[in-house]
Design a protein around this motif. Structure first.
Motif, short mmCIF file in Angstrom:
data_model
loop_
_atom_site.label_atom_id
_atom_site.label_comp_id
_atom_site.label_asym_id
_atom_site.label_seq_id
_atom_site.Cartn_x
_atom_site.Cartn_y
_atom_site.Cartn_z
N ILE A 87 3.90 9.72 12.33
CA ILE A 87 4.30 9.59 10.92
C ILE A 87 3.31 8.77 10.09
CG2 ILE A 87 6.74 9.89 11.42
CD1 ILE A 87 7.16 6.94 11.28
N ARG A 88 2.31 8.16 10.74
CA ARG A 88 1.23 7.49 10.02
C ARG A 88 1.72 6.52 8.95
NH1 ARG A 88 -3.66 7.88 12.58
NH2 ARG A 88 -3.86 9.96 13.51
N ARG A 89 2.60 5.60 9.35
CA ARG A 89 3.10 4.58 8.43
C ARG A 89 2.62 3.22 8.91
NH1 ARG A 89 7.64 5.94 5.47
NH2 ARG A 89 7.34 3.87 4.56
N ASP A 90 2.03 2.44 7.99
CA ASP A 90 1.42 1.16 8.36
C ASP A 90 2.43 0.16 8.91
OD1 ASP A 90 -1.02 2.12 7.65
OD2 ASP A 90 -1.11 1.12 5.70
N PHE A 91 3.70 0.28 8.54
CA PHE A 91 4.67 -0.70 9.01
C PHE A 91 4.78 -0.69 10.53
CE2 PHE A 91 7.54 2.99 8.54
CZ PHE A 91 8.24 2.94 9.73
N LEU A 92 4.44 0.45 11.17
CA LEU A 92 4.49 0.50 12.63
C LEU A 92 3.41 -0.38 13.25
CD1 LEU A 92 5.12 4.33 12.99
CD2 LEU A 92 6.75 2.51 13.46
N LEU A 93 2.24 -0.44 12.63
CA LEU A 93 1.18 -1.32 13.13
C LEU A 93 1.55 -2.78 12.92
CD1 LEU A 93 -1.98 0.59 11.85
CD2 LEU A 93 -0.89 0.70 14.10
N VAL A 123 13.76 1.68 12.40
CA VAL A 123 12.54 2.49 12.53
C VAL A 123 12.89 3.90 12.98
CG1 VAL A 123 10.44 2.79 13.89
CG2 VAL A 123 10.98 0.56 12.90
N ILE A 124 13.79 4.00 13.96
CA ILE A 124 14.19 5.33 14.44
C ILE A 124 14.90 6.11 13.34
CG2 ILE A 124 15.70 6.54 16.06
CD1 ILE A 124 15.10 4.30 18.07
N ALA A 125 15.78 5.41 12.60
CA ALA A 125 16.46 6.08 11.49
C ALA A 125 15.45 6.52 10.43
CB ALA A 125 17.50 5.15 10.86
N PRO A 179 3.90 -8.27 5.31
CA PRO A 179 3.33 -6.93 5.14
C PRO A 179 4.11 -5.84 5.88
CG PRO A 179 1.86 -8.35 6.43
CD PRO A 179 2.92 -9.23 5.85
N PHE A 180 4.78 -6.22 6.99
CA PHE A 180 5.64 -5.23 7.64
C PHE A 180 6.72 -4.76 6.67
CE2 PHE A 180 9.83 -4.61 9.55
CZ PHE A 180 9.60 -3.46 10.28
N LEU A 181 7.39 -5.71 6.05
CA LEU A 181 8.47 -5.35 5.11
C LEU A 181 7.89 -4.64 3.88
CD1 LEU A 181 11.51 -5.56 4.69
CD2 LEU A 181 11.14 -7.75 3.54
N ALA A 182 6.70 -5.06 3.43
CA ALA A 182 6.08 -4.43 2.25
C ALA A 182 5.79 -2.96 2.49
CB ALA A 182 4.80 -5.17 1.88
N THR A 183 5.37 -2.62 3.70
CA THR A 183 5.05 -1.23 4.02
C THR A 183 6.26 -0.46 4.53
OG1 THR A 183 4.29 -1.97 6.20
CG2 THR A 183 2.62 -1.67 4.49
N TYR A 184 7.33 -1.18 4.84
CA TYR A 184 8.52 -0.55 5.42
C TYR A 184 9.51 -0.10 4.35
CZ TYR A 184 12.48 0.09 8.62
OH TYR A 184 13.54 0.61 9.33
N ILE A 185 9.65 -0.91 3.28
CA ILE A 185 10.60 -0.53 2.23
C ILE A 185 10.09 0.72 1.51
CG2 ILE A 185 11.48 -2.87 1.92
CD1 ILE A 185 9.69 -3.16 -0.49
N GLU A 186 11.00 1.40 0.84
CA GLU A 186 10.67 2.66 0.20
C GLU A 186 9.56 2.49 -0.83
OE1 GLU A 186 14.83 2.78 1.70
OE2 GLU A 186 13.58 1.36 0.62
N ASN A 187 8.71 3.48 -0.92
CA ASN A 187 7.56 3.43 -1.83
C ASN A 187 8.00 3.87 -3.24
OD1 ASN A 187 5.00 3.17 -2.83
ND2 ASN A 187 4.24 5.08 -1.98
N ARG A 188 8.60 2.94 -3.94
CA ARG A 188 9.07 3.21 -5.29
C ARG A 188 8.41 2.23 -6.25
NH1 ARG A 188 15.52 3.21 -3.82
NH2 ARG A 188 15.49 4.93 -2.30
N PRO A 189 8.20 2.63 -7.50
CA PRO A 189 7.55 1.73 -8.47
C PRO A 189 8.28 0.41 -8.64
CG PRO A 189 7.59 3.98 -9.30
CD PRO A 189 8.41 3.98 -8.05
#
Length: 394
Positions: A29-35, A205-207, A83-93
């Motif tokens: 899924i190429r999402r930075d929050f996983l790193l 994460v699984i959800a 940064p985990f939370l920053a990349t994990y929450i929904e990408n909304r303005p």
């Protein structure tokens, strides 16, 4: 103490599963929050190994250095949570400002780690470390609160997961900043809190992965349906010109041996006598007649069709489907009292042919068939038109 070893072993097992899960999902899924999840997991593991009251191998730092390693890892773990939370929450303005400040927490975590590393030289840096930990925790609380109030489902998961760890950290910091003395067994309590964090975060994460997968599957299905719709004639449900072009150059089906352009004779008379509804039924019946093994039919437009012919017997096959048109219309559209015939122009598909060049020759042969009296198939050969030898006896 035996229960401590068991608890610590369970913690390491859950942390390993969570870390491996994060790394395994990243290529999908190429999402930075996983790193970032992997980084903070590693930091919490190092912290727990250093601070949990168990005997460690001789190569591991001991005494004050062991505690310092644990404190540095704790500072980096909390900092990387930002940064985990920053990349994990929904990408909304609406989350842009929160995301900006959450990224800054990692820099505070690095500074806090440096403060602990330098504290043996300047002891007052221990207090700086504690203050920075408090600032990072308050920053996380503020970021979570804003994201939860704005409707972030991801933040809701993390608010539940982080709550025990945040409560323990605030109590310990309040005690240490107020008294200047460390809380003896806070790492044990923190271990249980981190376990809850890992379990809840893994569930989130699984959800999230399942949501992304559903969205991706839906998008792929939409794209597939759109491609099919763009390449399909809506009336007859066979390929249109675009679908014909895609099939012509599709290596999975091989190159066709021949191409025929087929046109219904006097089709305008059908529309004039019986109306366009019956005319549409006739076109659908024509398509039914064109469907045959080793034949790919496509609607060129109006009452004109192009068929790609595969196999050695492609000339005979072209005449077979042309004649089947009359039979199919007779069976499926009894409202038309006279035979519906078709004329066809046939050409071999050469190795260097494009679809347009082959269709052009087929068109020439079709016009020749119509000029010759209609209801027949003519083969294009070096600019001349004649009936294929294999047609006889069809």
């Amino acid at each position: 103490m035996e229960w401590g070893s068991v608890t610590f072993g369970a913690f390491l097992g859950i942390a390993a599963v969570f870390g491996v899960l994060s790394l395994a999902l990243y290529p999908v899924i190429r999402r930075d929050f996983l790193l970032w999840a992997t980084v903070r997991t590693l930091c919490f593991v190092i912290m727990s190994i250093a601070l949990f009251p168990l005997e460690l191998p001789a190569f591991f730092p001991a005494g004050e250095l062991r505690i310092d390693v644990g404190e540095i890892a704790l500072s980096l773990a909390i900092g990387s949570t930002g940064p985990f939370l920053a990349t994990y929450i929904e990408n909304r303005p609406r989350f842009a400002r929160v995301r900006f400040w959450l990224y800054k927490l990692f820099a505070l975590g690095v500074v806090g780690g440096l403060a602990t590393a330098l504290a043996p030289v300047w002891p007052w840096l221990d207090r700086v470390h504690d203050i920075l930990i408090l600032v990072m925790i308050l920053g996380l609380i503020a970021g979570l609160a804003i994201a939860v109030r704005a409707g972030s489902r991801a933040a809701q998961y993390q608010a539940v997961g982080y709550a025990p760890l945040i409560i323990i950290a605030l109590l310990v910091l309040a005690y240490e900043l107020g008294t200047g003395e460390p809380v003896t067994y806070w790492p044990v309590a923190a271990l249980f809190a981190v376990l809850i964090d890992f379990i809840v975060t893994a569930a989130g994460v699984i959800a999230g992965y399942m949501t992304v997968k559903r969205q991706r599957d839906a998008a792929v299905a939409d794209v597939r349906e759109a491609r099919i719709a763009v390449a399909t004639d809506p009336l007859t449900n066979i390929a249109n010109r675009r679908g014909l072009a895609l099939r012509f150059r599709d290596p999975a089906h091989g190159r066709p041996r021949g191409l025929a352009v087929i046109d219904c004779d006097h089709f305008k008379r059908i529309n004039d006598m019986f109306g366009h509804d019956i005319g549409d039924e006739v076109l659908i019946a024509v398509v039914d007649g064109l469907k045959h093994e080793n034949v790919f039919p496509a609607r060129q437009g109006g009452e004109e069709f192009v068929v790609l012919l595969y196999g050695e017997d492609w000339q005979r096959l072209a005449e077979t489907v042309r004649r089947r048109i009359t039979i199919s219309v007779l069976e499926l559209v009894p409202e038309v009292p006279f035979p519906v015939t078709a004329s066809a122009g046939l050409t071999e598909v050469r190795p260097n042919d494009t679809l347009d060049s082959a269709v052009k020759r087929g068109d020439e042969a079709l016009y020749a068939a119509k000029d010759a009296g209609r209801d027949q198939l003519l083969l294009w050969q070096d600019g001349k038109h004649s009936q294929p030898r294999l047609v006889h006896g069809v």
